[in-house]
Design a protein around this motif. Structure first.
Motif, PDB file in Angstrom:
ATOM      1  N   GLN A  14      51.887  25.010  43.722  1.00 33.06           N
ATOM      2  CA  GLN A  14      52.097  23.574  43.840  1.00 33.06           C
ATOM      3  C   GLN A  14      53.055  23.037  42.782  1.00 33.06           C
ATOM      4  O   GLN A  14      53.198  21.819  42.638  1.00 33.06           O
ATOM      5  N   HIS A  15      53.670  23.958  42.032  1.00 34.53           N
ATOM      6  CA  HIS A  15      54.648  23.598  40.995  1.00 34.53           C
ATOM      7  C   HIS A  15      54.031  22.743  39.887  1.00 34.53           C
ATOM      8  O   HIS A  15      54.733  21.943  39.254  1.00 34.53           O
ATOM      9  N   ILE A  16      52.731  22.927  39.657  1.00 29.37           N
ATOM     10  CA  ILE A  16      52.084  22.252  38.537  1.00 29.37           C
ATOM     11  C   ILE A  16      52.389  22.989  37.242  1.00 29.37           C
ATOM     12  O   ILE A  16      52.514  22.373  36.174  1.00 29.37           O
ATOM     13  N   ILE A  17      52.512  24.305  37.323  1.00 31.37           N
ATOM     14  CA  ILE A  17      52.902  25.132  36.185  1.00 31.37           C
ATOM     15  C   ILE A  17      54.057  26.029  36.608  1.00 31.37           C
ATOM     16  O   ILE A  17      54.316  26.208  37.808  1.00 31.37           O
ATOM     17  N   LEU A  18      54.782  26.559  35.631  1.00 31.31           N
ATOM     18  CA  LEU A  18      55.886  27.466  35.911  1.00 31.31           C
ATOM     19  C   LEU A  18      55.494  28.923  35.746  1.00 31.31           C
ATOM     20  O   LEU A  18      55.993  29.786  36.461  1.00 31.31           O
ATOM     21  N   VAL A  19      54.595  29.199  34.804  1.00 25.81           N
ATOM     22  CA  VAL A  19      54.192  30.578  34.501  1.00 25.81           C
ATOM     23  C   VAL A  19      52.675  30.666  34.575  1.00 25.81           C
ATOM     24  O   VAL A  19      51.962  29.795  34.057  1.00 25.81           O
ATOM     25  N   ASP A  20      52.189  31.710  35.227  1.00 23.49           N
ATOM     26  CA  ASP A  20      50.747  31.935  35.343  1.00 23.49           C
ATOM     27  C   ASP A  20      50.240  32.534  34.032  1.00 23.49           C
ATOM     28  O   ASP A  20      50.571  33.677  33.693  1.00 23.49           O
ATOM     29  N   PRO A  21      49.423  31.820  33.252  1.00 20.08           N
ATOM     30  CA  PRO A  21      48.957  32.351  31.958  1.00 20.08           C
ATOM     31  C   PRO A  21      47.923  33.459  32.077  1.00 20.08           C
ATOM     32  O   PRO A  21      47.606  34.105  31.073  1.00 20.08           O
ATOM     33  N   THR A  22      47.384  33.690  33.283  1.00 24.40           N
ATOM     34  CA  THR A  22      46.381  34.742  33.442  1.00 24.40           C
ATOM     35  C   THR A  22      46.994  36.078  33.848  1.00 24.40           C
ATOM     36  O   THR A  22      46.277  37.070  33.955  1.00 24.40           O
ATOM     37  N   ARG A  23      48.309  36.098  34.088  1.00 23.39           N
ATOM     38  CA  ARG A  23      48.945  37.344  34.511  1.00 23.39           C
ATOM     39  C   ARG A  23      48.876  38.356  33.365  1.00 23.39           C
ATOM     40  O   ARG A  23      49.205  38.070  32.221  1.00 23.39           O
ATOM     41  N   GLY A  24      48.450  39.560  33.693  1.00 19.18           N
ATOM     42  CA  GLY A  24      48.361  40.627  32.700  1.00 19.18           C
ATOM     43  C   GLY A  24      47.034  40.704  31.986  1.00 19.18           C
ATOM     44  O   GLY A  24      46.777  41.697  31.286  1.00 19.18           O
ATOM     45  N   LEU A  25      46.165  39.707  32.139  1.00 15.60           N
ATOM     46  CA  LEU A  25      44.863  39.763  31.493  1.00 15.60           C
ATOM     47  C   LEU A  25      43.930  40.691  32.265  1.00 15.60           C
ATOM     48  O   LEU A  25      43.986  40.767  33.493  1.00 15.60           O
ATOM     49  N   THR A  26      43.077  41.382  31.558  1.00 17.05           N
ATOM     50  CA  THR A  26      42.113  42.295  32.163  1.00 17.05           C
ATOM     51  C   THR A  26      40.710  41.874  31.768  1.00 17.05           C
ATOM     52  O   THR A  26      40.503  41.123  30.808  1.00 17.05           O
ATOM     53  N   THR A  27      39.753  42.388  32.515  1.00 16.49           N
ATOM     54  CA  THR A  27      38.365  42.028  32.222  1.00 16.49           C
ATOM     55  C   THR A  27      37.855  42.710  30.962  1.00 16.49           C
ATOM     56  O   THR A  27      37.064  42.148  30.222  1.00 16.49           O
ATOM     57  N   LYS A  28      38.269  43.953  30.718  1.00 15.41           N
ATOM     58  CA  LYS A  28      37.881  44.701  29.527  1.00 15.41           C
ATOM     59  C   LYS A  28      36.370  44.775  29.360  1.00 15.41           C
ATOM     60  O   LYS A  28      35.821  44.631  28.281  1.00 15.41           O
ATOM     61  N   GLU A  29      35.676  44.992  30.440  1.00 12.36           N
ATOM     62  CA  GLU A  29      34.227  45.121  30.377  1.00 12.36           C
ATOM     63  C   GLU A  29      33.747  45.969  31.539  1.00 12.36           C
ATOM     64  O   GLU A  29      34.372  45.997  32.599  1.00 12.36           O
ATOM     65  N   PRO A  30      32.641  46.715  31.363  1.00 14.71           N
ATOM     66  CA  PRO A  30      32.115  47.499  32.473  1.00 14.71           C
ATOM     67  C   PRO A  30      31.563  46.604  33.557  1.00 14.71           C
ATOM     68  O   PRO A  30      31.213  45.441  33.329  1.00 14.71           O
TER      69      PRO A  30
END
Length: 370
Positions: free
Chosen positions: A179-195
């Motif tokens: 919706q063009h509210i943001i330009l870059v997704d800040p969650t890209r590349g994040l992992t859960t890092k938990e079992p």
């Protein structure tokens, strides 16, 4: 029209029934569609209550399969969560919620599996918490200013909920970027890092015995509390019961989507009979076993709020009691058999497998092999 007159005449006093019939006549004479679903939507009042006319019309149409039930309670819950979002960040959250509701409605109409209202409310709660975190701790009042460090700092505040929170945040920021509210997704590349295993709390054996004695021998416990508690403690159930789900001859019930009826033990059957006796004191046509003041005049099940707080007096949450039963069954039986009996996906039961070996069970296995 005649069927609706008979419906309200059997449930309301003369003056109220006349008023409801008059309201229906007014809707039928306007220029809008007269389909049952359209009539039901137009009958709803704005605000916290959709009004007695809408509730009566909903009962009449849904009982005959002419319209789908309204989502009044869910809309109110969602509205409260959206209103709690700081004002500068609120429009994006409201737009995301509207998009989810449209997707839910499309899925329901085409016959696929829509997201539950509880799932949507949980997502709004997470976005509300993130918005508050950004404004109060990061001094940001624009979604476009959010970066990966803000997301990481937010996820650290509740480590056990990292995976669930990250899933919701990814969905929201994908929507915001489209919706063009943001330009870059800040969650890209994040992992859960938990079992992915089960890490919730369960009850000890002594606690289970204490609850069993409370619900089978203590008449001071409310019948609703005893029924919900026993179904969760012994049968791992969390669904609401209807009168038609009960088989008195076989002393069995149908629980949710389980493929086969569940035979009740004498203690559970006694608790169920006590709840039915309590229900008999209410003059109601509601098909559900648990009837409250708010549902006795209609056909809706008890509200989510009532079910979530019905066990407050015993001091334990319903999901904790149900998880205790599932953990015990999965770790002493074949998880696939538990999944088949409970109507669950096999993958869903695997998360309840413990990461330790029971020495007693292993010794019994070796004795059987020797």
């Amino acid at each position: 029209m005649e069927d609706f007159v008979a419906h309200v005449a059997a449930r309301f006093c003369v003056s109220r029934a006349c008023g409801l019939v008059t309201d229906l006549g007014r809707l039928l004479q306007d220029e809008h569609s007269n389909s049952p679903q359209a009539l039901l939507e137009r009958s709803r009042r704005p605000g916290r209550s959709m009004g007695p006319f809408a509730r009566a019309l909903e009962d009449f149409f849904t009982q005959r399969g002419l319209a789908m039930p309204t989502d009044q309670a869910e809309r109110l819950a969602a509205g409260r969560r959206i209103d709690a979002v700081p004002e500068p960040l609120r429009p994006a959250v409201a737009a995301f919620d509207a998009s989810c509701i449209r997707a839910q409605d499309r899925a329901r109409r085409v016959g696929t599996r829509p997201r539950s209202h509880h799932t949507l409310e949980t997502a709004l709660g997470i976005l509300r918490d993130l918005a508050r975190f950004l404004t109060e701790h990061r001094s940001k009042d624009d979604w476009a200013l959010t970066d990966v460090h803000d997301i990481e700092a937010f996820l650290v505040t509740l480590p056990k909920a990292r995976q669930r929170r990250l899933v919701v945040l990814r969905q929201f920021f994908r929507f915001a970027r489209s919706q063009h509210i943001i330009l870059v997704d800040p969650t890209r590349g994040l992992t859960t890092k938990e079992p992915g295993g089960f890490r919730g709390r369960t009850l000890t054996l002594d606690q289970q015995r204490e609850l069993f004695r409370r619900w089978t021998g203590d008449d001071h416990a409310h019948p609703h509390e005893a029924l919900i508690g026993m179904l969760a403690l012994l049968h791992g159930a969390s669904s609401a019961l209807q009168i038609t789900d009960i088989d008195p001859l076989a002393q069995s019930v149908r629980l949710g989507k389980r493929p086969h009826p569940v035979l009740l033990d004498p203690a559970s059957w006694t608790v169920l009979q006590r709840c039915l006796t309590h229900r008999a004191a209410w003059p109601t046509d509601n098909p559900h076993v648990m009837v409250t003041k708010g549902t006795k005049a209609g056909r809706q099940p008890a509200s989510t709020a009532h079910l979530s707080h019905v066990l407050d007096d015993c001091g334990y949450l319903p999901w904790m009691i149900r998880s205790t039963r599932l953990v015990d069954l999965v770790n002493t039986m074949d998880p696939k058999l538990v999944a088949a009996a409970f109507g669950m996906d096999p993958e869903a039961t695997l998360i309840y497998l413990c990461d330790h070996i029971d020495e007693t069970l292993m010794s019994q296995w070796y004795d059987s092999r020797s």
